[in-house]
Design a protein around this motif. Sequence first.
Motif, PDB file in Angstrom:
ATOM      1  N   GLY A 291      70.941  34.252  30.481  1.00 36.01           N
ATOM      2  CA  GLY A 291      71.112  35.545  31.133  1.00 36.01           C
ATOM      3  C   GLY A 291      72.574  35.917  31.340  1.00 36.01           C
ATOM      4  O   GLY A 291      73.454  35.452  30.613  1.00 36.01           O
ATOM      5  N   ASP A 292      72.792  36.732  32.367  1.00 39.26           N
ATOM      6  CA  ASP A 292      74.106  37.318  32.610  1.00 39.26           C
ATOM      7  C   ASP A 292      75.131  36.258  33.005  1.00 39.26           C
ATOM      8  O   ASP A 292      74.923  35.501  33.934  1.00 39.26           O
ATOM      9  CB  ASP A 292      73.950  38.357  33.736  1.00 39.26           C
ATOM     10  CG  ASP A 292      75.171  39.253  33.827  1.00 39.26           C
ATOM     11  OD1 ASP A 292      76.161  38.989  33.121  1.00 39.26           O
ATOM     12  OD2 ASP A 292      75.109  40.217  34.612  1.00 39.26           O
TER      13      ASP A 292
ATOM     14  N   ILE B 142      68.933  44.853  24.615  1.00 43.65           N
ATOM     15  CA  ILE B 142      68.975  43.457  25.082  1.00 43.65           C
ATOM     16  C   ILE B 142      67.675  42.738  24.718  1.00 43.65           C
ATOM     17  O   ILE B 142      67.695  41.627  24.183  1.00 43.65           O
ATOM     18  CB  ILE B 142      69.232  43.403  26.613  1.00 43.65           C
ATOM     19  CG1 ILE B 142      70.669  43.850  26.907  1.00 43.65           C
ATOM     20  CG2 ILE B 142      68.983  41.998  27.157  1.00 43.65           C
ATOM     21  CD1 ILE B 142      71.010  43.968  28.383  1.00 43.65           C
TER      22      ILE B 142
ATOM     23  N   SER C  95      80.937  42.079  28.840  1.00 42.20           N
ATOM     24  CA  SER C  95      79.980  41.433  29.746  1.00 42.20           C
ATOM     25  C   SER C  95      79.086  40.546  28.904  1.00 42.20           C
ATOM     26  O   SER C  95      78.425  41.018  27.979  1.00 42.20           O
ATOM     27  CB  SER C  95      79.155  42.477  30.495  1.00 42.20           C
ATOM     28  OG  SER C  95      79.956  43.050  31.493  1.00 42.20           O
TER      29      SER C  95
ATOM     30  N   ARG D 165      76.096  37.971  27.919  1.00 40.66           N
ATOM     31  CA  ARG D 165      74.742  37.448  28.199  1.00 40.66           C
ATOM     32  C   ARG D 165      74.484  36.319  27.215  1.00 40.66           C
ATOM     33  O   ARG D 165      74.621  36.487  26.014  1.00 40.66           O
ATOM     34  CB  ARG D 165      73.675  38.528  28.013  1.00 40.66           C
ATOM     35  CG  ARG D 165      73.700  39.623  29.043  1.00 40.66           C
ATOM     36  CD  ARG D 165      72.531  40.577  28.820  1.00 40.66           C
ATOM     37  NE  ARG D 165      71.262  39.939  29.177  1.00 40.66           N
ATOM     38  CZ  ARG D 165      70.734  40.012  30.399  1.00 40.66           C
ATOM     39  NH1 ARG D 165      71.339  40.672  31.358  1.00 40.66           N
ATOM     40  NH2 ARG D 165      69.589  39.415  30.636  1.00 40.66           N
TER      41      ARG D 165
ATOM     42  N   GLU E 186      67.295  39.540  22.235  1.00 40.77           N
ATOM     43  CA  GLU E 186      66.668  38.299  22.720  1.00 40.77           C
ATOM     44  C   GLU E 186      65.661  37.779  21.680  1.00 40.77           C
ATOM     45  O   GLU E 186      65.630  36.600  21.366  1.00 40.77           O
ATOM     46  CB  GLU E 186      65.902  38.550  24.034  1.00 40.77           C
ATOM     47  CG  GLU E 186      66.763  38.678  25.279  1.00 40.77           C
ATOM     48  CD  GLU E 186      67.132  37.341  25.901  1.00 40.77           C
ATOM     49  OE1 GLU E 186      66.618  36.301  25.433  1.00 40.77           O
ATOM     50  OE2 GLU E 186      67.947  37.345  26.843  1.00 40.77           O
TER      51      GLU E 186
ATOM     52  N   TYR F 279      74.775  34.971  21.702  1.00 40.53           N
ATOM     53  CA  TYR F 279      75.556  35.776  22.651  1.00 40.53           C
ATOM     54  C   TYR F 279      75.328  37.266  22.465  1.00 40.53           C
ATOM     55  O   TYR F 279      75.343  37.770  21.340  1.00 40.53           O
ATOM     56  CB  TYR F 279      77.052  35.496  22.492  1.00 40.53           C
ATOM     57  CG  TYR F 279      77.479  34.183  23.090  1.00 40.53           C
ATOM     58  CD1 TYR F 279      77.615  34.057  24.476  1.00 40.53           C
ATOM     59  CD2 TYR F 279      77.732  33.079  22.289  1.00 40.53           C
ATOM     60  CE1 TYR F 279      78.000  32.853  25.045  1.00 40.53           C
ATOM     61  CE2 TYR F 279      78.123  31.867  22.849  1.00 40.53           C
ATOM     62  CZ  TYR F 279      78.259  31.760  24.229  1.00 40.53           C
ATOM     63  OH  TYR F 279      78.634  30.571  24.783  1.00 40.53           O
TER      64      TYR F 279
END
Length: 645
Positions: free
Chosen positions: A620-621, A588, A613, A615, A592, A598
């Motif tokens: 964030g989430d 992650i 899921s 992010r 970033e 995405y």
Amino acid sequence: MIRVSFPDGAVREYQAGTTSLEIAKSISEGLARKVLAAKVNGEVWDATRSLEQDSTLQLLTWDDQDAKSTFWHSSAHLMAEAVESMFPGVKFWVGPAVEKGFYYDMDLGDRKISEEDLSVLEKKMNELAKQNNSYIRKSISKEEAVAYFTEKGDEYKLDLLSNLEDGNITFYTQGAFTDLCRGPHIPSTGVVKAIKLMSIAGAYWKGDEKNKQLTRVYGVTFPSQKELDEYLAMLEEAKKRDHRKLGKELGIYTMDDDVGPGLPLWLPNGTIIIEELEKLAKETEQAAGYKRVVTPHLAKESMYLTSGHLPYYKESMFPSMELEGQKYYLRAMNCPHHHKIFAAEPRSYKDLPLRLAEYGTCYRYEQSGELFGLMRVRCLHMNDAHIYCTKEQFYQEFKAVNEMYLKYFGIFGIDKYVMRLSLHEPSKLGQKYVDEPELWKETEAMVRDVLIRTGTPFVEVPDEAAFYGPKIDVQIWSAIGREFTLATNQVDFAQGRRFKLEFTGQDNAPDTPLIIHRAPLGTHERFIGFLLEHYAGKFPLWLAPLQAKVLPISDKYQEYAENVLQKLKNADIRAEIDDRNEKIGKKIRDTELQKVPYMLVVGEKEMQEGNVSVRRQGKGDMGMVPTDQFVDSIVVEKKERRSEQ
Ligand SMILES: [Zn+2]
Ligand SMILES: [Zn+2]
């Protein structure tokens, strides 16, 4: 009594000898406190200088660029006063205002100014500013001026004096410092409320490396501490967003010594952005009735003699090459090639407007010292088009072009922009400007009308038009408030005639078309440089080189991750899997840094339910959603070219 006319058209009478500052006071004390200089009959003057004849008067405050320059140049005098108190015997060369702030070149003899000295100098300048000393103007004979600087032993000012004519020489004194200067200056030092000396550099006297190297100190000042703080914060942010730094980190472009300076190589990620921009331009232009053309990057000398690029623009072109006894030049502009396409067949008024578009490649000679990342290059790709139209069609065409600019600004989230309408100067017709007084008046009025009727913010600048017609220079500001000049939108009533372009009018008589030159997205080079800063490298989805990355929690989910990837690819989303054997936290963090919009984390639960899921970069989430639902939403976001991130 003298008559003074104001910009709003009002005319008032004053005693001869009244100063602009006194006039400001008679209007309001509050205004007088803000007045930094005055434009008298079009010339910037000290606000404390007296008006002796009927005049036009514009009071200049901080918002005017001329006032800022006056403020900064006056600050250079203030710095010189502080330097002289710290280094007696220092000799000064010149101290102009620059785009943001000022500098002064000085000869300190054997002494040196260090970075630590700068804060001491700032303190001294603050002290001197608080004394609120007036800048006092004095006309002086050449003889007296020479005597003054001979006595002072300043050979630099004597050199400046040697080029000045007696009767035109002025001294300015504030506090303990006197300078040879033509002015103008602010009324007094007290308005300088915030001071920052930025840097020290070496500068050869008169820019000649055979001459002695002088010390140049750069500084910037503001009328409030708040403005200085904001400026410094913006610089800090700009450093983080530097397009050269981000361009490298994100794999956008590179330079190579063997290719040559100022010739960027676009890397795969940069090329994706280029292609997305061109796709946007093609769609937009097609909808607006443009036709695309493709033309060579070079042409024979004769064409540039016709266009007038030779000899007038020769210094900005690459040198010629010879082939079969003919000289060829790499093109610096696309216009002449497009004119030749117009001329390629007989045209009637029914064919107009003819709108020819091309992302044209141009080559310009910029001095190596001027080259700067993507902002100043020698090879550029321009979002160019030329619109050939009748006089009757001009208003509508120009309006449509203007609307196209505004549409693009909306897409890129450019909230702050100003159009500078550059006009001709009637006294220079036939020299600096094509001698067509009626056409000038007509086209300028039409352009102004478009800007007013579309509610586009603009300023008028006299005497800055192109040779062949009025133009609009577009200034835009990035998200952090830095200004960029984007492109021009020009009206041209001369090139058509030079190229003998003709169409048959309704009355069957031949006529010459008006030409609009426009490039709303400027060049790829400058525009992508701007976008890197504007978005801090976090491109909106539609421009992002990599749009989504699938991050399996472990290799147990590799197959499911590939399944998700395939769905993204089927939907034409640029996506990858991070299949490294790393902890999900690290995957992650690394993604970033790549500024991928995405991230899709997949593990046991996601696999069981056919979910991902999500992010979102910077947010964030966003929770778990069915994969198909996510794909549908990302496709819409991309298609709509949403600029929210
Ligand atoms: Zn000065
Ligand atoms: Zn052009």
